[in-house]
Motif scaffolding. Structure first.
Motif, PDB file in Angstrom:
ATOM      1  N   ARG A  85       0.816  -1.217   0.000  1.00 27.70           N
ATOM      2  CA  ARG A  85       0.000   0.000   0.000  1.00 27.70           C
ATOM      3  C   ARG A  85       0.851   1.269   0.000  1.00 27.70           C
ATOM      4  O   ARG A  85       0.411   2.320  -0.441  1.00 27.70           O
ATOM      5  CB  ARG A  85      -0.925   0.025   1.223  1.00 27.70           C
ATOM      6  CG  ARG A  85      -2.127  -0.901   1.104  1.00 27.70           C
ATOM      7  CD  ARG A  85      -2.941  -0.894   2.374  1.00 27.70           C
ATOM      8  NE  ARG A  85      -3.497   0.408   2.714  1.00 27.70           N
ATOM      9  CZ  ARG A  85      -4.597   0.925   2.191  1.00 27.70           C
ATOM     10  NH1 ARG A  85      -5.280   0.257   1.280  1.00 27.70           N
ATOM     11  NH2 ARG A  85      -5.033   2.114   2.582  1.00 27.70           N
ATOM     12  N   ALA A 103      -7.715  -6.144  -4.735  1.00 24.99           N
ATOM     13  CA  ALA A 103      -8.439  -5.029  -5.354  1.00 24.99           C
ATOM     14  C   ALA A 103      -8.815  -3.961  -4.340  1.00 24.99           C
ATOM     15  O   ALA A 103      -8.752  -2.758  -4.629  1.00 24.99           O
ATOM     16  CB  ALA A 103      -9.684  -5.544  -6.066  1.00 24.99           C
ATOM     17  N   VAL A 104      -9.200  -4.389  -3.125  1.00 30.08           N
ATOM     18  CA  VAL A 104      -9.644  -3.420  -2.132  1.00 30.08           C
ATOM     19  C   VAL A 104      -8.475  -2.782  -1.381  1.00 30.08           C
ATOM     20  O   VAL A 104      -8.513  -1.601  -1.041  1.00 30.08           O
ATOM     21  CB  VAL A 104     -10.644  -4.057  -1.140  1.00 30.08           C
ATOM     22  CG1 VAL A 104      -9.942  -4.969  -0.148  1.00 30.08           C
ATOM     23  CG2 VAL A 104     -11.427  -2.987  -0.405  1.00 30.08           C
ATOM     24  N   TYR A 105      -7.425  -3.550  -1.130  1.00 26.58           N
ATOM     25  CA  TYR A 105      -6.320  -3.010  -0.357  1.00 26.58           C
ATOM     26  C   TYR A 105      -5.276  -2.285  -1.210  1.00 26.58           C
ATOM     27  O   TYR A 105      -4.454  -1.537  -0.674  1.00 26.58           O
ATOM     28  CB  TYR A 105      -5.643  -4.120   0.450  1.00 26.58           C
ATOM     29  CG  TYR A 105      -6.432  -4.504   1.678  1.00 26.58           C
ATOM     30  CD1 TYR A 105      -6.511  -3.643   2.771  1.00 26.58           C
ATOM     31  CD2 TYR A 105      -7.116  -5.710   1.746  1.00 26.58           C
ATOM     32  CE1 TYR A 105      -7.247  -3.980   3.896  1.00 26.58           C
ATOM     33  CE2 TYR A 105      -7.853  -6.059   2.870  1.00 26.58           C
ATOM     34  CZ  TYR A 105      -7.921  -5.192   3.942  1.00 26.58           C
ATOM     35  OH  TYR A 105      -8.653  -5.527   5.056  1.00 26.58           O
ATOM     36  N   PRO A 160      -5.971   0.030  -4.047  1.00 25.57           N
ATOM     37  CA  PRO A 160      -6.948   0.698  -4.912  1.00 25.57           C
ATOM     38  C   PRO A 160      -6.349   1.352  -6.153  1.00 25.57           C
ATOM     39  O   PRO A 160      -7.069   1.600  -7.124  1.00 25.57           O
ATOM     40  CB  PRO A 160      -7.569   1.754  -3.987  1.00 25.57           C
ATOM     41  CG  PRO A 160      -6.534   1.994  -2.932  1.00 25.57           C
ATOM     42  CD  PRO A 160      -5.873   0.682  -2.722  1.00 25.57           C
ATOM     43  N   ASP A 161      -5.060   1.648  -6.137  1.00 26.51           N
ATOM     44  CA  ASP A 161      -4.428   2.297  -7.295  1.00 26.51           C
ATOM     45  C   ASP A 161      -3.884   1.291  -8.304  1.00 26.51           C
ATOM     46  O   ASP A 161      -3.403   1.681  -9.373  1.00 26.51           O
ATOM     47  CB  ASP A 161      -3.286   3.210  -6.829  1.00 26.51           C
ATOM     48  CG  ASP A 161      -3.781   4.360  -5.964  1.00 26.51           C
ATOM     49  OD1 ASP A 161      -4.833   4.922  -6.294  1.00 26.51           O
ATOM     50  OD2 ASP A 161      -3.118   4.670  -4.950  1.00 26.51           O
ATOM     51  N   GLU A 208     -14.052  -2.452 -12.508  1.00 29.91           N
ATOM     52  CA  GLU A 208     -14.802  -1.775 -11.466  1.00 29.91           C
ATOM     53  C   GLU A 208     -15.710  -2.728 -10.702  1.00 29.91           C
ATOM     54  O   GLU A 208     -15.932  -2.560  -9.498  1.00 29.91           O
ATOM     55  CB  GLU A 208     -15.615  -0.629 -12.072  1.00 29.91           C
ATOM     56  CG  GLU A 208     -14.776   0.553 -12.509  1.00 29.91           C
ATOM     57  CD  GLU A 208     -13.939   1.122 -11.364  1.00 29.91           C
ATOM     58  OE1 GLU A 208     -14.476   1.248 -10.241  1.00 29.91           O
ATOM     59  OE2 GLU A 208     -12.753   1.412 -11.581  1.00 29.91           O
ATOM     60  N   ARG A 251     -13.806  -4.357  -8.010  1.00 25.82           N
ATOM     61  CA  ARG A 251     -13.515  -3.408  -6.934  1.00 25.82           C
ATOM     62  C   ARG A 251     -14.745  -3.174  -6.062  1.00 25.82           C
ATOM     63  O   ARG A 251     -14.648  -3.099  -4.830  1.00 25.82           O
ATOM     64  CB  ARG A 251     -13.024  -2.081  -7.512  1.00 25.82           C
ATOM     65  CG  ARG A 251     -11.686  -2.190  -8.219  1.00 25.82           C
ATOM     66  CD  ARG A 251     -11.152  -0.819  -8.589  1.00 25.82           C
ATOM     67  NE  ARG A 251      -9.970  -0.900  -9.417  1.00 25.82           N
ATOM     68  CZ  ARG A 251      -8.742  -1.120  -8.970  1.00 25.82           C
ATOM     69  NH1 ARG A 251      -8.553  -1.303  -7.683  1.00 25.82           N
ATOM     70  NH2 ARG A 251      -7.711  -1.183  -9.799  1.00 25.82           N
ATOM     71  N   GLU A 252     -15.927  -3.028  -6.686  1.00 23.48           N
ATOM     72  CA  GLU A 252     -17.151  -2.793  -5.928  1.00 23.48           C
ATOM     73  C   GLU A 252     -17.486  -3.985  -5.033  1.00 23.48           C
ATOM     74  O   GLU A 252     -17.856  -3.820  -3.867  1.00 23.48           O
ATOM     75  CB  GLU A 252     -18.301  -2.497  -6.883  1.00 23.48           C
ATOM     76  CG  GLU A 252     -18.157  -1.154  -7.603  1.00 23.48           C
ATOM     77  CD  GLU A 252     -19.205  -0.953  -8.682  1.00 23.48           C
ATOM     78  OE1 GLU A 252     -20.067  -1.848  -8.834  1.00 23.48           O
ATOM     79  OE2 GLU A 252     -19.161   0.084  -9.371  1.00 23.48           O
ATOM     80  N   MET A 267     -15.027  -4.028  -2.171  1.00 20.92           N
ATOM     81  CA  MET A 267     -15.295  -2.971  -1.197  1.00 20.92           C
ATOM     82  C   MET A 267     -16.434  -3.364  -0.273  1.00 20.92           C
ATOM     83  O   MET A 267     -16.379  -3.144   0.943  1.00 20.92           O
ATOM     84  CB  MET A 267     -15.614  -1.665  -1.918  1.00 20.92           C
ATOM     85  CG  MET A 267     -15.893  -0.496  -0.975  1.00 20.92           C
ATOM     86  SD  MET A 267     -14.505  -0.125   0.126  1.00 20.92           S
ATOM     87  CE  MET A 267     -13.346   0.568  -1.054  1.00 20.92           C
ATOM     88  N   GLN A 318     -15.213  -3.594   3.559  1.00 18.99           N
ATOM     89  CA  GLN A 318     -15.357  -2.176   3.889  1.00 18.99           C
ATOM     90  C   GLN A 318     -14.893  -1.857   5.305  1.00 18.99           C
ATOM     91  O   GLN A 318     -14.088  -0.949   5.517  1.00 18.99           O
ATOM     92  CB  GLN A 318     -16.812  -1.743   3.706  1.00 18.99           C
ATOM     93  CG  GLN A 318     -17.042  -0.270   4.061  1.00 18.99           C
ATOM     94  CD  GLN A 318     -18.487   0.154   3.865  1.00 18.99           C
ATOM     95  OE1 GLN A 318     -19.316  -0.638   3.417  1.00 18.99           O
ATOM     96  NE2 GLN A 318     -18.791   1.379   4.209  1.00 18.99           N
TER      97      GLN A 318
END
Length: 539
Positions: free
Chosen positions: A150, A176-178, A180-181, A192, A195-196, A199, A203
């Motif tokens: 990260r 994908a969540v940890y 994000p870039d 996407e 990613r959704e 998340m 979350q």
């Protein structure tokens, strides 16, 4: 490629051979080999398939941007500390077990560690420009280890395929969540939808992680700010004088302090803290004044050099324009005598230009010498004034009201007292010592008359054996305190004098180097012009 099954070490012979193999081919290669390729100028280097066990002898490749070390038997990443311009590094297909030795590669953008035996992603903190990381087919088993990445805000492509971690059910969503870039995982675009879904699943865990990272970042920022402030204080030569550090240090080294503290009514040296703070504030003010003087000097220095170079450039431009016209004219001349006369005229004009350029450089050197002398005198006077103020060599006005501007030091004091000096700290210690002696003598009389209070009688009797014992303890304490003050004073004087000496040495050295370089440039230019004129001589 080296045809051997024996482990090898990167040595100078291997490197020279690799450079020649990868250099220009044909006639260009022959010429390059004859002229000897400078290793410091090499940009790309392939050392793959050479059965290399140890990386070494790369210190000369300071300009290297791409290094290929794949398909060897390297076990440990070493020998890369001089490759600070490296952008691309391939260490795949080796026997590496740990990520290490990459600290100096701050420009690295693409790193391949695939097909090794690495079990943990670590020791890459300095690779802030990392864009691509390929570490597939290793031994990474902990999905949480991905969180380490990260910190690499520029990372866009990551390849973890073939690691045990990549077989976990939540592998893709977790990354994908940890991260994000991240745009690509295992050569596939992270869309996407992924990613959704990730998340929604992570979350709360992500929010907790972000909260913890924010807290850690604040701690780091506070630590960095404190270190920056301390560095400023060091550069002002008053570090650790903005509080009770000197006072506490006196007692920390005082082996008699604990026993003497049992004496009734022992005064404290709290006033010394206020003196140190004032000296600290004076140091910061003086530092700002010195910084402004240094900045003014270098601005003046560079302006003089630029103005001189501008005048010289204009002369050269005019000369080159006239020279081009002269060369065209000479190329059309058929008469030998006329041509020789024109060459002679050109030689005279070249010599005149040489004299003009050298005169300009001489004038600049004289001007800069005066500027340097003035600066050296000014900065030396400023330093001497600060030292005298700190030592208390000459008297200062008394501050009658809080916040009054304290001439001539520029210190804005907040207490009603004399301007702070080490001499005053010694005076306070001397007064404190005298008071301690008075108390001890009075206490000795009470001991003799058996008038001590019960709760302190045992401790004091251990100290107050006789007058000589008390005097010895007080004397040792006093000497320790004075030594601490003297050492801090000596440290300030030594460091600031060393700073001035180093600064002036650098300035003089740089000016000599600038002057020599400029003279060499003039000579080289003039020699080149003369050589071209000689080529036109029909004789």
């Amino acid at each position: 490629m080296i045809d051997t099954d024996e482990p090898t070490v990167v040595d100078e012979e291997m490197l020279q051979q690799a450079v020649e193999e990868q250099g220009p081919k044909g006639q260009a290669g022959v010429i390059a080999k004859q002229e000897t390729i400078e290793l410091k100028d090499v940009l790309h280097l392939r050392l793959d398939y050479r059965h290399i066990l140890k990386i070494d002898h790369l210190w000369q490749f300071t300009s290297l941007t791409k290094l290929q070390l794949d398909n060897n038997i390297i076990e440990k990443i070493t020998g890369l500390e001089f490759l600070t311009n490296l952008v691309w590094l391939d260490l795949s297909f080796n026997h590496i077990e740990a990520i290490e030795g990459l600290e100096a590669l701050v420009k690295l953008e693409d790193l391949s560690l695939s097909n090794n035996s690495i079990s943990t992603m670590e020791n890459m903190d300095t690779l802030v420009n990392l864009h691509v990381l390929s570490i597939c087919n290793n031994k990474l088993t902990q999905l949480d280890n991905v969180i380490y990445l990260r910190k690499f805000k520029n990372l866009r492509a990551l390849n973890l395929a073939g690691n045990p971690v990549s077989t976990e059910e939540c592998y893709k969503e977790f990354i994908a969540v940890y991260l994000p870039d991240l745009a690509y995982l295992d050569f596939r675009l992270l869309n996407e939808q992924t990613r959704e879904e990730a998340m929604a699943k992570y979350q709360y865990a992500l929010e907790e992680l972000i909260h913890n990272e924010t807290q850690e970042l604040r701690v780091i920022e506070a630590k960095n700010q404190k270190e920056e402030e301390l560095q400023q204080h060091r550069e002002a030569f008053v570090d650790l004088l903005n509080g009770s550090q000197l006072f506490e240090g006196m007692y920390a080294d005082d082996t008699e302090a604990e026993r003497l503290a049992y004496l009734p009514g022992v005064p404290m040296l709290n006033q010394m803290v206020a003196l140190c703070v004032q000296l600290f504030e004076l140091g910061l003010v003086q530092k700002r004044a010195r910084d402004e003087e240094v900045k003014c000097f270098f601005d003046c220095f560079h302006e003089a050099v630029e103005d001189n170079q501008q005048v010289a450039s204009e002369k050269i431009v005019d000369f080159e324009k006239a020279r081009r016209e002269m060369l065209l004219e000479m190329q059309r001349m058929m008469d030998r005598e006329e041509l020789l006369a024109r060459i002679g005229q050109g030689s005279k004009e070249t010599c005149d230009l040489h004299d003009e350029l050298m005169t300009l450089e001489l004038q600049l050197a004289d001007q800069l010498e005066d500027v340097v002398k003035d600066f050296e005198r000014n900065i030396s006077d400023m330093v001497a004034s600060f030292i005298e103020a700190a030592q208390g060599i000459y008297p200062f006005i008394t501050i009658r009201r809080p916040g009054v501007y304290c001439a001539p030091t520029g210190c804005t004091c907040s207490l009603t007292c004399l301007v702070c000096t080490f001499a005053q700290c010694r005076d306070l210690e001397n007064i404190h010592n005298e008071k301690l002696l008075e108390i001890s003598m009075a206490t000795l009389e009470k001991v003799a008359k058996n008038e001590l209070e019960e709760e302190s009688q045992d401790e004091l009797r251990a100290l107050l054996v006789d007058k000589d014992t008390v005097m010895s303890a007080i004397g040792a304490s006093h000497d320790t305190h004075l030594l601490k003050i003297d050492n801090r004073e000596d440290e300030l004087v030594t460091r600031i004098n060393s700073w001035v000496a180093s600064l002036m040495k650098t300035i003089h050295h740089d000016e000599v180097a600038r002057n020599r370089k400029r003279i060499a440039e003039i000579h080289n230019y003039i020699d080149n012009v003369k050589e071209k004129l000689d080529d036109l001589n029909p004789s």
